[in-house]
Motif scaffolding. Structure first.
Motif, PDB file in Angstrom:
ATOM      1  N   GLU B  52       7.201   2.195  10.220  1.00 54.69           N
ATOM      2  CA  GLU B  52       8.079   1.060   9.932  1.00 54.69           C
ATOM      3  C   GLU B  52       8.486   0.369  11.222  1.00 54.69           C
ATOM      4  OE1 GLU B  52      11.230   2.030   7.179  1.00 54.69           O
ATOM      5  OE2 GLU B  52      12.609   0.733   8.270  1.00 54.69           O
ATOM      6  N   ARG B  68       5.815  -5.039   9.104  1.00 51.30           N
ATOM      7  CA  ARG B  68       6.066  -3.791   8.387  1.00 51.30           C
ATOM      8  C   ARG B  68       7.568  -3.527   8.462  1.00 51.30           C
ATOM      9  NH1 ARG B  68       3.363   1.607   8.543  1.00 51.30           N
ATOM     10  NH2 ARG B  68       4.112   2.613   6.622  1.00 51.30           N
ATOM     11  N   LYS B  70       9.446  -2.569   5.892  1.00 49.04           N
ATOM     12  CA  LYS B  70       9.747  -1.371   5.120  1.00 49.04           C
ATOM     13  C   LYS B  70       8.536  -0.448   5.172  1.00 49.04           C
ATOM     14  CE  LYS B  70      12.887  -3.505   1.768  1.00 49.04           C
ATOM     15  NZ  LYS B  70      13.158  -3.726   0.312  1.00 49.04           N
ATOM     16  N   LYS B  71       8.772   0.823   5.128  1.00 42.54           N
ATOM     17  CA  LYS B  71       7.689   1.799   5.254  1.00 42.54           C
ATOM     18  C   LYS B  71       6.623   1.605   4.185  1.00 42.54           C
ATOM     19  CE  LYS B  71       6.930   6.786   5.608  1.00 42.54           C
ATOM     20  NZ  LYS B  71       7.576   8.124   5.566  1.00 42.54           N
ATOM     21  N   GLN B  72       7.035   1.230   2.986  1.00 34.00           N
ATOM     22  CA  GLN B  72       6.078   1.165   1.891  1.00 34.00           C
ATOM     23  C   GLN B  72       5.310  -0.158   1.827  1.00 34.00           C
ATOM     24  OE1 GLN B  72       9.391   1.357   1.712  1.00 34.00           O
ATOM     25  NE2 GLN B  72      10.220   0.366  -0.123  1.00 34.00           N
ATOM     26  N   ASN B  73       5.712  -1.157   2.630  1.00 34.70           N
ATOM     27  CA  ASN B  73       5.079  -2.468   2.533  1.00 34.70           C
ATOM     28  C   ASN B  73       4.442  -2.892   3.851  1.00 34.70           C
ATOM     29  OD1 ASN B  73       6.044  -2.657  -0.083  1.00 34.70           O
ATOM     30  ND2 ASN B  73       7.859  -3.802   0.507  1.00 34.70           N
TER      31      ASN B  73
END
Lengths: 112, 116
Positions: B52, B68, B70-73
């Protein structure tokens, strides 16, 4: 400068026979090699891998052979099935790195 | 378990237009990547992220930007699209297993982009 080369754009094999897909690389720093399989309109999916400390890795019908002196690896599929028809990408990386280098792919046709 | 999801699946842009491709992963992977696939070229790495808030250039970064937050996006942006950016774009993610530990990447289904 292609560091990972798949010189056969396509391969046609009869169902039940062996499929052999080849891959050559130029960078001697590569220490981990992977094969991915890709169906149309889908993303690549991991198939099998091999570390440079080995010369063979087997998983069911799939076997990958590595010849470090020749900088060559091959994927054997035995027996080939129609569902194996897809594009196969060879890939290589080193040091747990993020810059995985892919070959151009070989399209496999398995005829029933 | 959705894995890696890319949005949109298809897009047609006019030269000079901008757009953002979105990649989301639900596997809590540290590493994320953007590749482009062109005929006879295999997959080439555009940009990647090791966590992130961090991004880095790959093989073919010119004309693209990434973020990046957020970690998930992992977002891929084209500020001014060119016909040479017509391609199929794949996002991928992989876990951090530690230094020099290799593992495979998990790919999204791809985004087919045409720039006219």
């Amino acid at each position: 400068d292609q560091q990972v080369k798949q010189n056969s754009p396509s391969l046609s094999v009869q169902e039940g026979r062996i499929s052999i897909l080849n891959c050559d690389y130029t960078n001697s720093m590569f220490d981990y090699f992977l094969w991915y399989k890709k169906y149309p309109a889908e993303g690549p999916t991991f198939l099998i891998s091999i570390s440079s400390i080995k010369d063979k890795n087997e998983d069911g019908r799939f076997t990958v052979f590595l010849n470090k002196s020749a900088k060559h690896l091959s994927l054997h599929i035995v027996p080939s099935q129609p569902g194996d028809s897809a594009v196969y990408f060879c890939a290589a990386t080193h040091g747990g790195g993020f810059k995985t280098i892919f070959g151009a792919g070989t399209r496999l046709f398995v005829k029933a | 378990n959705a894995g890696v999801t890319q949005t949109p699946k298809f897009r047609v842009l006019k030269t000079g237009q901008s757009m953002t491709l979105l990649c989301a992963q639900d596997m809590n992977h540290e590493y994320m990547y953007w590749y482009r696939q062109d005929p006879g070229m295999g997959l080439r790495l555009i940009h990647y992220s090791v966590g992130e808030g961090t991004t880095a250039k790959g093989e073919v970064p010119d004309g693209y930007n990434v973020s990046r937050l957020k970690k998930q996006n992992f977002l891929l942006g084209l500020e001014s699209a060119a016909p040479s950016q017509t391609s199929v774009y794949f996002c991928a993610s992989s876990p951090n297993l530690g230094q020099h530990q290799n593992t495979e990447a998990f790919f999204g289904q791809g985004t087919r982009l045409t720039v006219v």
